[in-house]
Design an enzyme around this catalytic site. Sequence first.
Site, PDB file in Angstrom:
ATOM      1  N   HIS A 310      50.530 102.259 166.233  1.00  0.00           N
ATOM      2  CA  HIS A 310      51.618 102.613 167.142  1.00  0.00           C
ATOM      3  C   HIS A 310      52.932 102.380 166.430  1.00  0.00           C
ATOM      4  CE1 HIS A 310      54.115 102.804 170.750  1.00  0.00           C
ATOM      5  NE2 HIS A 310      53.095 103.441 171.298  1.00  0.00           N
ATOM      6  N   ASP A 368      45.453 104.877 174.135  1.00  0.00           N
ATOM      7  CA  ASP A 368      44.528 106.005 174.200  1.00  0.00           C
ATOM      8  C   ASP A 368      43.144 105.710 173.637  1.00  0.00           C
ATOM      9  OD1 ASP A 368      46.137 107.810 175.504  1.00  0.00           O
ATOM     10  OD2 ASP A 368      47.214 108.339 173.678  1.00  0.00           O
TER      11      ASP A 368
HETATM   12  N1  CMC Z   1      44.528 105.481 160.844  1.00  0.00           N
HETATM   13  C1  CMC Z   1      44.717 105.199 159.535  1.00  0.00           C
HETATM   14  N2  CMC Z   1      45.902 104.834 159.008  1.00  0.00           N
HETATM   15  C2  CMC Z   1      46.936 104.742 159.846  1.00  0.00           C
HETATM   16  C3  CMC Z   1      46.829 105.020 161.203  1.00  0.00           C
HETATM   17  C4  CMC Z   1      45.560 105.405 161.710  1.00  0.00           C
HETATM   18  N3  CMC Z   1      45.396 105.675 163.003  1.00  0.00           N
HETATM   19  N4  CMC Z   1      48.027 104.859 161.810  1.00  0.00           N
HETATM   20  C5  CMC Z   1      48.874 104.486 160.828  1.00  0.00           C
HETATM   21  N5  CMC Z   1      48.224 104.419 159.632  1.00  0.00           N
HETATM   22  C6  CMC Z   1      48.778 103.982 158.359  1.00  0.00           C
HETATM   23  C7  CMC Z   1      49.621 105.080 157.723  1.00  0.00           C
HETATM   24  O1  CMC Z   1      48.845 105.897 156.883  1.00  0.00           O
HETATM   25  C8  CMC Z   1      50.641 104.265 156.969  1.00  0.00           C
HETATM   26  O2  CMC Z   1      50.029 103.765 155.815  1.00  0.00           O
HETATM   27  P1  CMC Z   1      50.888 103.548 154.447  1.00  0.00           P
HETATM   28  O3  CMC Z   1      51.928 102.522 154.786  1.00  0.00           O
HETATM   29  O4  CMC Z   1      49.891 103.105 153.435  1.00  0.00           O
HETATM   30  O5  CMC Z   1      51.485 104.892 154.140  1.00  0.00           O
HETATM   31  C9  CMC Z   1      50.902 103.072 157.890  1.00  0.00           C
HETATM   32  O6  CMC Z   1      49.681 102.919 158.625  1.00  0.00           O
HETATM   33  C10 CMC Z   1      52.065 103.282 158.850  1.00  0.00           C
HETATM   34  O7  CMC Z   1      51.813 104.471 159.604  1.00  0.00           O
HETATM   35  P2  CMC Z   1      52.914 105.553 159.973  1.00  0.00           P
HETATM   36  O8  CMC Z   1      52.257 106.882 160.116  1.00  0.00           O
HETATM   37  O9  CMC Z   1      54.064 105.459 159.015  1.00  0.00           O
HETATM   38  O10 CMC Z   1      53.381 104.989 161.379  1.00  0.00           O
HETATM   39  P3  CMC Z   1      54.145 105.779 162.511  1.00  0.00           P
HETATM   40  O11 CMC Z   1      54.840 104.763 163.298  1.00  0.00           O
HETATM   41  O12 CMC Z   1      54.944 106.885 161.935  1.00  0.00           O
HETATM   42  O13 CMC Z   1      52.955 106.451 163.368  1.00  0.00           O
HETATM   43  C11 CMC Z   1      51.266 106.784 164.988  1.00  0.00           C
HETATM   44  C12 CMC Z   1      52.465 105.918 164.551  1.00  0.00           C
HETATM   45  C13 CMC Z   1      50.841 106.385 166.390  1.00  0.00           C
HETATM   46  C14 CMC Z   1      51.672 108.278 164.995  1.00  0.00           C
HETATM   47  C15 CMC Z   1      50.106 106.556 163.968  1.00  0.00           C
HETATM   48  O14 CMC Z   1      49.709 105.202 164.013  1.00  0.00           O
HETATM   49  C16 CMC Z   1      48.915 107.466 164.263  1.00  0.00           C
HETATM   50  O15 CMC Z   1      48.899 108.619 163.803  1.00  0.00           O
HETATM   51  N6  CMC Z   1      47.898 106.992 165.033  1.00  0.00           N
HETATM   52  C17 CMC Z   1      46.781 107.802 165.444  1.00  0.00           C
HETATM   53  C18 CMC Z   1      47.190 108.699 166.608  1.00  0.00           C
HETATM   54  C19 CMC Z   1      47.295 107.935 167.915  1.00  0.00           C
HETATM   55  O16 CMC Z   1      46.438 107.142 168.273  1.00  0.00           O
HETATM   56  N7  CMC Z   1      48.370 108.221 168.661  1.00  0.00           N
HETATM   57  C20 CMC Z   1      48.603 107.639 169.987  1.00  0.00           C
HETATM   58  C21 CMC Z   1      49.816 106.751 170.035  1.00  0.00           C
HETATM   59  S1  CMC Z   1      49.846 105.743 171.517  1.00  0.00           S
HETATM   60  C22 CMC Z   1      50.019 106.842 172.827  1.00  0.00           C
HETATM   61  C23 CMC Z   1      51.380 107.376 172.939  1.00  0.00           C
HETATM   62  O17 CMC Z   1      52.279 106.626 173.379  1.00  0.00           O
HETATM   63  O18 CMC Z   1      51.581 108.521 172.639  1.00  0.00           O
END
Ligand code: CMC
Length: 448
Positions: A310, A368
Amino acid sequence: MSEQPRTVTLIDEATGKRVELPVVQGTMGPPSIDISGLYRATGYFAYDPGFLSTAACRSQITYIDGEQGVLLYRGYPIEQLAERSTFLEVAYLLLYGELPTAAELADFSRIITHHTMINENLKEFFRGFYHDAHPMAIMVGVVGSLSAFYHDSTDIHDPRHREIAAHRLIAKMPTIAAAAYKHSVGEPIVYPRNDLSYAANFLQMMFAVPTERYEVDPVAERALDLLLILHADHEQNASTATVRQAGSSGADPFACVAAGIASLWGPAHGGAAEAVVRMLEEIGTVDNIPRYIARAKDKSDPFRLMGFGHRVYKNYDPRAKIIRKTCMDLLESVGQQSDPLFELALRLEEIALQDEYFLERRLYPNVDFYSGIIYRALGIPVQMFTVMFAVARTVGWVAHWMEMMADPAHKIGRPRQVYTGAGRRDYVPVELRKPAGHGPRATNGERR
Ligand code: CMC
């Protein structure tokens, strides 16, 4: 003694120029540096794609402490609201700022209940969609079309008109959502019933058929009400920020909410619950978990563990904790001792939370990860999961839209950019151009 206004000094090392920037402090949470005057004072823009460090507005609605895993609606902890409140009471709280008295709640419930019907002409819109259309596509279209029905009576500069639009949206969203589902299964659209609660009415519009009497299961009603409470608001998430952004230009609230629905649909946001269930089905058995964990960690593989991570929570999402517990209770009370996907999800969580990759990055289950298991137990099909989220989040969207519209300081949201395209160049006549090799591809054979 009143506190001195704080400032932060920015020094441009190239020129030695110093600029004092005011600090804005909310009731809780980290202080923010007010950079609205940065460009005028220094000639610099601020660059923050994805808003990693940028507060886009002041808001009194929801507070999140992502480090501690805290979520408050108007100051009330989500755990207390989940245990003791109802969705309509929470909706009142989010919209008006205070918990209602018994009389205020009765009045609000009556107003919402009496706005649940949709214009008969709207049904024609559903008929225009392919039977296999994703219900979120239908939602974007039909909710956007509400502007055409209520355009004349919605003066966005009149607080009373804004309130009526908010009531209409909250009331009609379940009716539209259930109709989208009925269309996809080829069953007649079911009218709302005024003798039922918000959640119970939604269930009957989803599952009743004209040929049979439909009794709402109170366990299912409570479980759905709980999910609606947990999804009702989450401060400046992508879809709420979209609603605010669309509304900042003075757009119609129905169109703004349609924009919010479109933003919610993506798998990184509200589409995650659907993606989680599809992922669990693909993983299939516990033996396959390590392979999928390895894929999630592999940067050359686009696969991510859906329902994990998140932007704000760097701790267990408090909503996921409540939903996980509810899954156990619900499966037991609907006589379904277990759901193999729930067992798999529990095991996946356990394995991921022992893995350095997830620990280091502080990736925990989010709201989720388990919500789809509850929807499945309620008989709600997977393509409806994001629609369920949209029904609940409508309250948050309209609360934020109303807050923004009432704020005299609100401005059109117009970001700046760092331009990285071609420099200035002169027009070349067509006969002198060389192929650049990146035109459109032919679209033969695709559905039109
Ligand atoms: N699986 C594997 N790696 C992950 C994941 C994941 N689900 N989420 C984040 N990472 C890694 C990402 O690759 C990055 O690694 P590195 O630092 O080595 O590059 C690090 O963790 C930070 O991730 P980010 O993508 O920079 O973080 P963000 O804040 O931009 O993204 C997120 C947040 C929710 C989009 C992401 O965690 C994600 O894609 N999760 C899966 C989708 C999901 O479950 N979404 C629902 C969110 S909660 C409901 C809502 O409010 O919408």
